[in-house]
Design a protein around this motif. Structure first.
Motif, short mmCIF file in Angstrom:
data_model
loop_
_atom_site.label_atom_id
_atom_site.label_comp_id
_atom_site.label_asym_id
_atom_site.label_seq_id
_atom_site.Cartn_x
_atom_site.Cartn_y
_atom_site.Cartn_z
N ALA A 25 -43.61 3.97 -12.47
CA ALA A 25 -43.14 3.30 -11.26
C ALA A 25 -42.64 4.31 -10.24
N SER A 50 -34.73 -2.06 -9.83
CA SER A 50 -35.86 -2.75 -10.46
C SER A 50 -35.40 -4.11 -10.95
N SER A 97 -42.51 -6.87 -13.60
CA SER A 97 -41.39 -6.04 -13.17
C SER A 97 -41.61 -5.62 -11.73
N PHE A 116 -40.36 -2.97 -8.73
CA PHE A 116 -39.69 -1.69 -8.51
C PHE A 116 -39.64 -1.38 -7.02
#
Lengths: 300, 300
Positions: free
Chosen positions: A188, A216, A209, A211
């Motif tokens: 990320a 995050s 997820s 970021f």
């Protein structure tokens, strides 16, 4: 109301799962994305189909309010994908891909679509994504999806387009592959260093997820007893995500987190049925109800 | 302060990962559980070790405040486990298991331990878990862990002990195996129907899920850049989970959700180093800091 432009594939899918199969059902990244995003905001679609594309499928998209002013119909066959899932229903095995008219397509964004507030570049050759970017003005945000093939075969072009987009939506495995690391946290950071300010890592049944450089956010998938067909889950997620951002008119931190939950909810409807049936059949009320249920599943 | 009793293995582990290996390091479910739980509340340990068990390892446990009044030392070798992980660091491949003195051990709970508020029956033959239950009074909650071997080979005994416990802590794969369904939602309902009122499904790097008859809660793993050794993560999770419940003196819905986050945080420390080094080395302040960071990772 802010508008959303999506450029990507429309396809006919042949899908096999351990318990069922469907042939020649409407698929393609743009179909799934637009079906989800159109629940939230006006969507314009740029895509290409062949002679075999059924009028009723055009109507299905149009009936959702999707502006098909950028849909080209060309001589030849539509993009055709044949895929199979094992019992875990996680990763598709591609049995066959016939690009058809999609193969040498160079998208032309109609003048009336050039000023869109949000742009989604669905998975396609990054050189083409770059060419699309040259045709649009997107004051709020541009997002892109990509896949392992382009990471392997068009890395330079992919890196160039990454520098020009705001949001990247990518699978966990592809994030690892792009950055050559097993750690999603490190991947990320590396991807955000390439230019985008927002990264969404799609983790399939394990959720998604988000970021940014500041923080995050980790969301589970919406738990379902029965998944029928995971095809299109990622593009449906992106549609709910971008759709919500357009609807709420913000891309700040809290809005991005809520957008992840909207993407998650839309994807959960998509995988409950074949083709776009699941997301196209979900009412805004059902989406809202599942959104509240998802909030409760993660509240401490 | 409520007390916690753990009955389970102490072991010497030989662990190989793609980047490092360690031989004869302190392991075993009870070691990991007790190291985590003792950060929160007084822990009593019932276990067995052989002649080869090092005094310094006894001291390491005692120095954490763990009451070793139930630690038997017998002639023979300690439980020895040799395991290997591939690059994904998710599932251990067991290379060898030597049960040693653990093989025919029948735990005896000292009189002074019989009245404990929380009891954790670590993974062991369910017949032995039943025999332990006959020796304790646990007014607040009994939890158990199990593994695929007992699901296959001692299903009846496992079902009997499940009827007598409050909390089950189990891996995702084992939940599926126990209930013969791929759906975790369905497996959870089935397991709760067997008796327990709380189910924790451990999903490794994907986090953990909590199920009661009323609701479920889905937490991610704490994201780490580098995982060194996942051995003991599940037992450390259980230790943080039970430890927090004991500390806060409640097992209501909100407490259970916070307990999942504490288990998650403890497990994240455990996997950063070999053996119990990670969890034993984490200060309460570091645990609290990571707990707040985890809360932020899931807040909407």
């Amino acid at each position: 109301m802010p508008t959303i432009l999506v450029v990507g594939s429309l396809a006919y899918d042949d899908v096999r799962t351990p318990v069922a199969h469907r042939d020649r059902v409407l698929g393609g990244a743009a179909s799934y994305f637009a079906s989800a995003a159109s629940r939230y905001a006006p969507v314009r679609l740029v895509g290409v189909v062949g002679d075999d594309f059924r009028d009723e499928d055009v109507a299905r998209l149009a009936d959702q309010g999707i502006d098909l002013g950028g849909l080209e119909r060309r001589h030849g066959d539509s993009f055709r994908w044949t895929g199979s899932y094992d019992f875990a229903l996680d990763t598709a095995e591609t049995i066959n891909t016939d690009l058809g008219v999609f193969g040498d397509w160079r998208p032309k964004v109609p003048d009336g679509f050039a000023h869109s507030d949000f742009v989604f570049l669905a998975n396609i050759d990054p050189e083409i994504q770059l060419a699309v970017l040259d045709q649009v003005r997107a004051p709020t945000a541009v997002a892109l999806d990509t896949m392992n093939y382009w990471i392997d075969h068009s890395r330079d072009a992919l890196l160039r387009v990454l520098r020009r987009v705001d949001i990247v939506s990518i699978n966990e495995g592809e994030a690892r592959q792009l950055c050559e690391t097993f750690s999603i946290v490190r991947a990320a950071r590396d991807i955000l260093a390439l230019g985008p300010r927002v990264l969404v890592v799609k983790r399939g049944e394990h959720g998604a997820s988000l970021f940014t450089r500041e923080s995050s956010f980790w969301a589970p998938a919406f738990p379902l007893e029965d998944v029928v067909d995971p095809t299109g889950a990622g593009d449906t997620f992106a549609g709910g995500f971008m759709g919500y951002l357009a609807e709420c008119g913000s891309v700040d931190g809290p809005a991005l987190r809520r957008a992840v939950l909207h993407g998650t909810v839309c994807a959960s409807f998509a995988v409950e049925r074949f083709s776009i049936d699941g997301i196209a059949g979900a009412t805004r009320d059902e989406i809202a109800r599942r959104y509240r249920a998802l909030q409760d599943l993660i509240a401490v």
